[in-house]
Design a protein around this motif. Structure first.
Motif, mmCIF file in Angstrom:
data_model
loop_
_atom_site.group_PDB
_atom_site.id
_atom_site.type_symbol
_atom_site.label_atom_id
_atom_site.label_comp_id
_atom_site.label_asym_id
_atom_site.label_seq_id
_atom_site.Cartn_x
_atom_site.Cartn_y
_atom_site.Cartn_z
ATOM 1 N N ALA A 233 0.846 -1.187 0.000
ATOM 2 C CA ALA A 233 0.000 0.000 0.000
ATOM 3 C C ALA A 233 0.885 1.242 0.000
ATOM 4 O O ALA A 233 2.002 1.207 0.504
ATOM 5 C CB ALA A 233 -0.883 -0.005 1.241
ATOM 6 N N CYS B 196 -3.520 -1.052 10.782
ATOM 7 C CA CYS B 196 -2.491 -1.949 10.243
ATOM 8 C C CYS B 196 -1.980 -2.897 11.320
ATOM 9 O O CYS B 196 -1.494 -2.461 12.356
ATOM 10 C CB CYS B 196 -1.334 -1.146 9.676
ATOM 11 S SG CYS B 196 -0.062 -2.234 9.034
ATOM 12 N N PHE C 285 0.578 -4.637 11.221
ATOM 13 C CA PHE C 285 2.040 -4.724 11.234
ATOM 14 C C PHE C 285 2.673 -3.370 11.584
ATOM 15 O O PHE C 285 3.869 -3.181 11.394
ATOM 16 C CB PHE C 285 2.539 -5.211 9.876
ATOM 17 C CG PHE C 285 1.867 -6.484 9.457
ATOM 18 C CD1 PHE C 285 2.212 -7.688 10.052
ATOM 19 C CD2 PHE C 285 0.856 -6.481 8.507
ATOM 20 C CE1 PHE C 285 1.577 -8.862 9.691
ATOM 21 C CE2 PHE C 285 0.218 -7.656 8.145
ATOM 22 C CZ PHE C 285 0.577 -8.850 8.738
ATOM 23 N N CYS D 201 4.820 -3.162 5.438
ATOM 24 C CA CYS D 201 3.505 -3.462 4.861
ATOM 25 C C CYS D 201 3.519 -4.849 4.254
ATOM 26 O O CYS D 201 4.458 -5.230 3.570
ATOM 27 C CB CYS D 201 3.170 -2.428 3.784
ATOM 28 S SG CYS D 201 1.717 -2.855 2.817
ATOM 29 N N GLN D 202 2.479 -5.618 4.528
ATOM 30 C CA GLN D 202 2.369 -6.957 3.968
ATOM 31 C C GLN D 202 1.341 -7.003 2.843
ATOM 32 O O GLN D 202 1.121 -8.036 2.241
ATOM 33 C CB GLN D 202 1.974 -7.960 5.055
ATOM 34 C CG GLN D 202 2.940 -8.017 6.218
ATOM 35 C CD GLN D 202 4.233 -8.699 5.846
ATOM 36 O OE1 GLN D 202 4.239 -9.880 5.541
ATOM 37 N NE2 GLN D 202 5.315 -7.950 5.829
ATOM 38 N N CYS E 176 -2.104 -6.391 2.906
ATOM 39 C CA CYS E 176 -3.445 -6.942 3.105
ATOM 40 C C CYS E 176 -4.507 -6.048 2.468
ATOM 41 O O CYS E 176 -5.553 -6.511 2.051
ATOM 42 C CB CYS E 176 -3.744 -7.112 4.589
ATOM 43 S SG CYS E 176 -3.949 -5.563 5.478
ATOM 44 N N GLY E 177 -4.250 -4.747 2.446
ATOM 45 C CA GLY E 177 -5.180 -3.839 1.780
ATOM 46 C C GLY E 177 -6.262 -3.276 2.668
ATOM 47 O O GLY E 177 -7.129 -2.538 2.196
ATOM 48 N N CYS F 130 -6.117 -0.981 4.929
ATOM 49 C CA CYS F 130 -6.071 0.482 5.002
ATOM 50 C C CYS F 130 -6.589 1.098 3.708
ATOM 51 O O CYS F 130 -7.245 2.135 3.732
ATOM 52 C CB CYS F 130 -4.653 0.940 5.304
ATOM 53 S SG CYS F 130 -3.437 0.436 4.064
HETATM 54 S S1 SF4 Z 1 -1.999 -2.813 3.274
HETATM 55 FE FE1 SF4 Z 1 -2.305 -3.834 5.261
HETATM 56 S S2 SF4 Z 1 -0.216 -4.268 5.888
HETATM 57 FE FE2 SF4 Z 1 -0.037 -2.694 4.312
HETATM 58 S S3 SF4 Z 1 -0.059 -0.738 5.411
HETATM 59 FE FE3 SF4 Z 1 -2.192 -1.202 4.828
HETATM 60 S S4 SF4 Z 1 -3.033 -2.232 6.646
HETATM 61 FE FE4 SF4 Z 1 -0.805 -2.316 6.844
#
Ligand code: SF4
Ligand SMILES: Cc1cc2nc3c(=O)[nH]c(=O)nc-3n(C[C@H](O)[C@H](O)[C@H](O)COP(=O)(O)OP(=O)(O)OC[C@H]3O[C@@H](n4cnc5c(N)ncnc54)[C@H](O)[C@@H]3O)c2cc1C
Ligand code: SF4
Ligand code: FES
Lengths: 156, 669
Positions: free
Chosen positions: B586, B603, B605, B624-625, B627-628, B630
C-alpha cells in the motif's frame, strides 16, 4: 419464459483461506451452483464497502464476502475488520432498499472446500428465492464514479 | 485508435477444462467480443503451462506486440508464477500477466458444458478488464538475516537446529521446559528398532547445548514477533530460574538437599516426583536447574533456603526476575510438538478412577530404566507385577466424539508396549485395536514379531473398562468389555493393568502460538503447511516453517525428516542472501491524505505512521504486507494498493458482470 431465475453472485475471497477453499472444492470435484463468480483479494480486510455497492449496482443479485476464520487471518486480525464492515453494510443495504440477505459473510479455511461449495449453493438458493435485484443506484442517490479507464495509447 | 494489446489464452488442461468448457468457443468469443477492450489475440491450447504453451505466449508478445496477457487455466496458486515468468522471458513485465481460474473455479465444479462455457466467458472477461489496470512492477528485494529462531527443543527442533548450526549459521533455540529433549526424552525404547531413546537423543541434546552456533534459551518463551521474512524481531521471555547460570556447575547438590518433593506432571507424567528445585532428568540440557516458585517452601513461606545453603558456588538467586531479550532473526522454525489426549474425557475407560488404568505416557515412564520404578513394570501399588495387561489402541483417535484423525503412532507404540510387557513380566498381553496400521519401514515386520511373541490381538472398539465383576474370575480385576468384531462376539477380558494409547493432540496453546507467529492451524489445531504434498514444512507466511508433530501426528523418523527439511529450506534462503517478495504494497498519496489517522491503527504490522510535521500518514513498505485493509478504509481514498488496486478490482467486477460487453451474444448461465 418458464425458466427459473438464475441469480448472478459476486464472491470476494481472500487469497489465503477462502480462495483456497474454492480451489479445494475444485480439486475435490465438488459440484456446486455455477452462479458465483469470484474476485480474489489479498485479505477480506481489503473489501471496500464500495465494491459491494458497485456489484449490486452493476447487476449482481447477491454478494458473498469470504475470508479466513476469525483468528486465522493471514494478516492477523483484518477479517475482524471485514466482519465489522459486513454488519454495517447490511444496515446500509437495508436503507438503500436492498434486502440485507443478499449479502453473505462466510468464513472458510483452506481445508473447507466442502463447506464453501455447500454454502455457495445454499446462498444461491436464498438469493434465487429473493428474485432479481434490478437495483437502480441512481435512485439510491449514489454518485457515479469513473469506472473504466480508457485503455492506454500504445507509444508509437 | 490503438489500445492496450491484450493476448488471451484459454487452456484445455487436457480434458480437465475442455471436458466441461467449450474452450474453442470461449477463445472465439473473447477474440470477437472483447476486441473492443483491446484483445488482439485469443487462442486455445491443450496445455498452456507446457513449454510449447509458454512459447506461444512469448511468440505473440514479440510478433503481435502484446502489452497485456490473460491466461485462463488453473488456479493462480498453481501456475501464476509459471505464466509470469513466461511473460518475463518473453520481454513483458511479469505483473502485466493475469491468470484466471476456469478449472478449480469452473470446469471441475460444473458438469453442464453450456453453463461451464458461459461462466468461463465471464471469468475471462473479468481477467481482461483487470489486466488493463495491472501495472508493471518489480519484486521487492529484501536482505535475509542469517540468524534462525527455532521454537521447541523436541527431536524435530533439535534436528533443525543442528542442521543449520552445522551449516555454519547461527541459531537461537527457545524451549519452554527447563530442558530440551521433548517427549522423546521420556521414552525408554523407540519403535521399531527398540533402540534406547536416551542413547540416541542425549548426544544430540548435548551437541545443541555446546554448539558454538546455538544460543539456547530454556525455561523461556517467545512473547512477541514482528517484522517479516528475513527481518523478524522476536522477544524472548527468560523465566526466572532463580539460579545464576554463570555460577551453577550443574552438580545437583541443591536437588539432593531440597526437602520439598512434588509430583512431576510434565516429565514424569504425574507418575513420579521431583524436587522444588529441579532439572527434569539427569541428562538435562542445559544442566542448570530451576526453582519451581509455586512449590518452593521459601517462596511460599519465606523460610528454608536449603539449596542456597548447600550450593558450593553460591549460584542460587531468589531475587532473579524474568528477563526479556529482543533479537533480529531472518527465519523461524516452529517445532512445538504435541500434547497427550486427556483420557479422563472418556469416563467409561476409567482413567483417574481405576488405579491400574495407565496412559501411554505413564507407561513410558513406568518402563523407563531411569523412571520412578527403575523400569519395573508394576501396578500403582509399586510392587505387584501384573499377570495380564490390556493395551487399548485409538483412545481419543479415530473417534468422532474426540478426534476424527488417526494419531499415526499409537499402533506402533502399542506394539512396542506389548513387546516390553511380555519381555519384562511375561504377562499375558491383549491388544484391542480397530485396524492395525503399520505403514512404514520395518513396522509391519515389528508387528509380525510381536504376533509371534504371543500377544493376543482382539479387534474391536472397547465399550467399557470396569472393576464391577460379574462372573467368577473377575473379582479384583479390571474387566475390558468389547465386541470382538472378527468373530462377532461380546467378550469380557479380566486383566490386572490397562494401558490407554491416547491420541496425540495439538499443543493446548496452539491458538496463541498460531496467532503469535501469524500462521494458520487446522480445525483441530495442527499447524498448516503451505502445501500438503509439495511444500510440507513451509507455511503460508514467508520465512516461517513448521516441523515435527506441531504439523500433525507423526513418529520420530518423520519428525526428524521434517526438522531437516525445514533446516534445508532455511539454509537455502540464507545462502541466497536476499529474497524476492511480491510487490503487493500500500502507499499513501500525500496530497490526498487529510491526516485523519484512521488508517494508523488498522495496520496489524504497524506499517503506517503519522508524520507530525506534514500532518499526513505514511506507509513503510518494508513493514507493509499488502493486506489492503487500510486501502479499503481511507475515507479520502488516499491509499492505493499495487496489484489489487481499486480500479483493477472494480474493473474485474464489471468484467465478471459483463458490463463492458456490447455484443449481446451472451446468455447468462
Ligand atoms: S496494506 Fe495492510 S499491511 Fe499494508 S499498510 Fe495497509 S493495513 Fe498495513
Ligand atoms: C507414548 C508414546 C510413545 C511414542 N513412542 C515412539 C517411538 O517409540 N518411536 C517413534 O518414532 N515415535 C514415538 N512416539 C511419537 C513421538 O513422541 C513424536 O514423533 C515426537 O515426540 C515428535 O517430536 P517433536 O519434536 O515434534 O515434538 P515434542 O517431542 O512434543 O517436542 C516439542 C518441544 O517443544 C516444546 N514446546 C512446546 N510448545 C512450546 C512453546 N510455545 N515455546 C517453546 N517451546 C515449546 C516442548 O516443551 C517440547 O520440548 C511416541 C508417542 C507417544 C505418545
Ligand atoms: S486514512 Fe487516509 S486520510 Fe486518513 S490518515 Fe490514513 S491515508 Fe490519510
Ligand atoms: S487473509 Fe483471509 S481474511 Fe485475512
Amino acid at each position: 419464459m418458464s425458466e427459473r431465475f438464475e441469480p448472478v453472485i459476486i464472491g470476494f475471497t481472500c487469497n489465503w483461506c477462502s480462495y483456497r477453499a474454492a480451489d479445494m472444492a475444485g480439486m475435490g470435484r465438488i459440484q456446486y451452483a455455477p452462479n458465483v463468480r469470484l474476485i480474489r483479494l489479498m485479505c477480506s480486510g481489503r473489501l471496500d464497502p464500495t465494491f459491494v455497492i458497485k456489484a449490486f449496482a452493476g447487476g449482481a443479485d447477491g454478494v458473498l464476502v469470504s475470508g479466513c476464520h476469525p483468528g486465522d487471518c493471514h494478516y492477523i486480525e483484518q477479517n475482524y475488520k471485514a466482519m465489522r464492515r459486513f454488519y454495517l453494510l447490511r444496515k446500509l443495504l437495508a436503507q438503500m432498499g436492498i434486502e440485507p440477505a443478499r449479502l453473505k459473510l462466510l468464513w472458510a479455511s483452506a481445508a473447507e472446500g466442502q463447506l464453501f461449495a455447500e454454502e455457495v449453493t445454499k446462498f444461491t438458493e436464498e438469493v434465487r428465492a429473493l428474485g432479481p435485484l434490478n437495483w437502480n443506484p441512481e435512485a439510491a442517490l449514489l454518485s457515479e464514479q469513473v469506472l473504466y479507464r480508457q485503455p492506454a495509447e500504445v507509444a508509437a | 485508435m490503438s489500445k492496450e494489446r491484450i493476448g488471451v489464452y484459454i487452456c484445455h488442461c487436457g480434458s480437465n477444462i475442455a471436458g466441461t468448457v467449450d474452450v474453442v468457443e470461449v477463445a472465439r468469443w473473447a477474440g470477437e467480443t472483447l476486441k473492443e477492450r483491446g484483445v488482439v489475440v485469443s487462442r486455445d491450447y491443450k496445455f498452456m503451462c507446457s513449454s510449447l504453451g509458454q512459447e506461444l505466449i512469448q511468440k505473440d508478445i514479440k510478433e503481435q506486440g502484446l502489452t497485456r496477457v490473460v491466461v485462463a487455466a488453473c488456479s493462480p496458486h498453481l501456475h501464476e508464477q509459471t505464466f509470469r515468468n513466461a511473460c518475463k522471458e518473453g520481454g513483458l513485465n511479469p505483473y502485466l500477466c493475469e491468470l484466471v481460474s476456469i478449472r478449480e473455479q469452473c470446469s471441475w465444479i460444473h458438469s453442464d458444458k453450456a453453463v461451464g462455457t458461459e461462466k468461463a466467458k465471464a471469468i475471462v472477461s473479468g481477467g481482461v478488464e483487470k489486466v488493463i489496470w495491472n501495472e508493471p512492477l518489480e519484486p521487492l528485494r529484501v536482505p535475509i538475516n542469517p540468524v534462525t529462531l527455532v521454537v521447541g527443543g523436541g527431536i524435530a527442533g533439535i534436528q533443525a537446529a543442528l542442521e543449520i548450526a552445522n551449516s555454519g549459521y547461527p541459531v537461537i533455540m527457545v524451549e519452554r521446559e527447563p530442558s530440551i529433549g521433548g517427549h522423546m526424552a521420556q521414552f525408554d525404547k523407540t519403535f521399531p528398532t527398540l533402540d534406547c531413546a536416551a542413547c540416541i537423543l542425549t548426544p544430540r541434546m548435548v551437541e545443541v547445548g555446546s554448539h558454538p552456533n546455538v544460543k539456547l534459551f530454556s525455561y523461556a518463551e517467545v512473547t512477541n514477533v514482528s517484522g517479516y521474512v528475513g527481518n523478524f524481531q522476536v522477544t524472548i521471555k527468560q523465566k526466572a530460574r532463580s539460579v545464576n547460570t554463570e555460577l551453577c556447575t550443574g552438580c545437583g547438590i541443591c536437588q539432593e538437599k531440597c526437602p520439598k518433593k512434588v509430583v512431576d506432571p510434565v516429565f514424569e507424567a504425574g507418575l513420579g516426583y521431583r524436587k522444588a528445585i529441579y532439572t527434569p532428568f539427569p541428562q538435562a540440557v542445559p544442566k542448570y536447574p530451576v526453582i519451581d516458585r509455586e512449590n518452593c517452601t521459601y517462596f511460599l513461606k519465606g523460610t528454608c533456603r536449603a539449596c542456597e545453603k548447600f550450593c558450593p558456588t553460591g549460584a542460587i538467586d531468589f531475587t532473579q526476575q524474568d528477563e526479556y531479550f529482543t533479537f533480529d532473526v531472518g527465519q523461524i522454525i516452529i517445532a512445538t510438538g504435541w500434547d497427550l489426549f486427556d483420557a479422563r474425557r472418556i469416563p467409561q475407560y476409567g482413567y483417574g478412577r481405576l488405579a491400574n488404568v495407565f496412559t501411554s505416557l505413564e507407561f513410558e515412564r513406568l518402563s523407563n530404566a531411569a523412571g520412578p520404578t527403575g523400569g519395573k513394570i508394576v501396578l500403582r501399588d509399586g510392587v505387584t507385577v501384573p499377570k495380564s495387561v490390556a493395551i487399548i489402541h485409538c483412545v481419543g483417535s479415530r473417534d468422532r466424539n474426540y478426534n476424527p484423525y488417526c494419531s499415526a503412532i499409537c499402533c506402533m507404540q502399542s506394539l512396542k508396549f506389548a513387546h516390553i510387557v511380555r519381555e519384562r513380566t511375561g504377562a499375558e498381553v491383549y491388544n484391542f485395536y480397530l485396524e492395525m496400521r503399520t505403514p512404514a519401514k520395518g513396522y509391519e515386520e515389528f508387528y509380525q514379531r510381536v504376533l509371534e511373541e504371543g500377544t493376543h490381538f482382539i479387534r474391536g472398539k472397547v465399550a467399557e473398562i470396569t472393576d464391577a465383576a460379574r462372573y467368577p474370575g473377575e473379582e479384583g480385576k479390571i474387566i475390558i468389555q468389547v465386541e470382538n468384531t472378527l468373530i462377532g462376539k461380546q467378550m469380557r477380558v479380566p486383566v490386572d493393568m490397562v494401558i490407554l494409547s491416547a491420541a496425540l493432540e495439538p499443543r493446548r496453546d496452539f491458538k496463541e502460538v498460531a496467532r503469535l507467529f501469524g500462521i494458520s492451524c487446522s480445525e483441530e489445531g495442527w499447524l498448516i503447511e503451505r502445501h500438503p504434498k509439495l511444500d510440507p514444512v513451509a507455511t503460508m507466511t514467508e520465512g516461517i516453517y513448521i516441523a515435527g508433530c506441531a504439523q500433525g501426528p507423526k513418529d520420530i523418523p518423520a519428525s526428524v525428516a521434517q526438522g531437516a527439511a525445514a533446516a534445508a529450506r532455511v539454509v537455502g534462503k540464507i545462502q541466497q542472501k536476499e529474497i524476492l517478495m511480491e510487490p503487493i504494497r500500500a502507499s499513501i498519496d500525500q496530497d490526498k491524505c487529510s491526516g485523519c489517522r484512521i488508517c494508523n491503527n488498522l495496520c496489524p504490522f504497524n506499517a503506517i505512521s503519522f508524520i507530525e510535521e506534514r500532518m499526513v500518514s505514511e506507509v513503510n513498505p518494508a513493514l507493509c504486507q499488502g493486506c489492503g485493509t487500510c486501502v479499503a478504509a481511507c475515507p479520502a481514498g488516499a491509499i492505493s494498493g499495487t496489484v489489487f488496486s481499486d480500479q483493477a478490482i472494480l474493473a474485474q467486477l464489471d468484467g465478471l458482470l459483463l458490463k463492458n460487453v456490447k455484443v449481446l451474444d451472451f446468455t447468462p448461465a
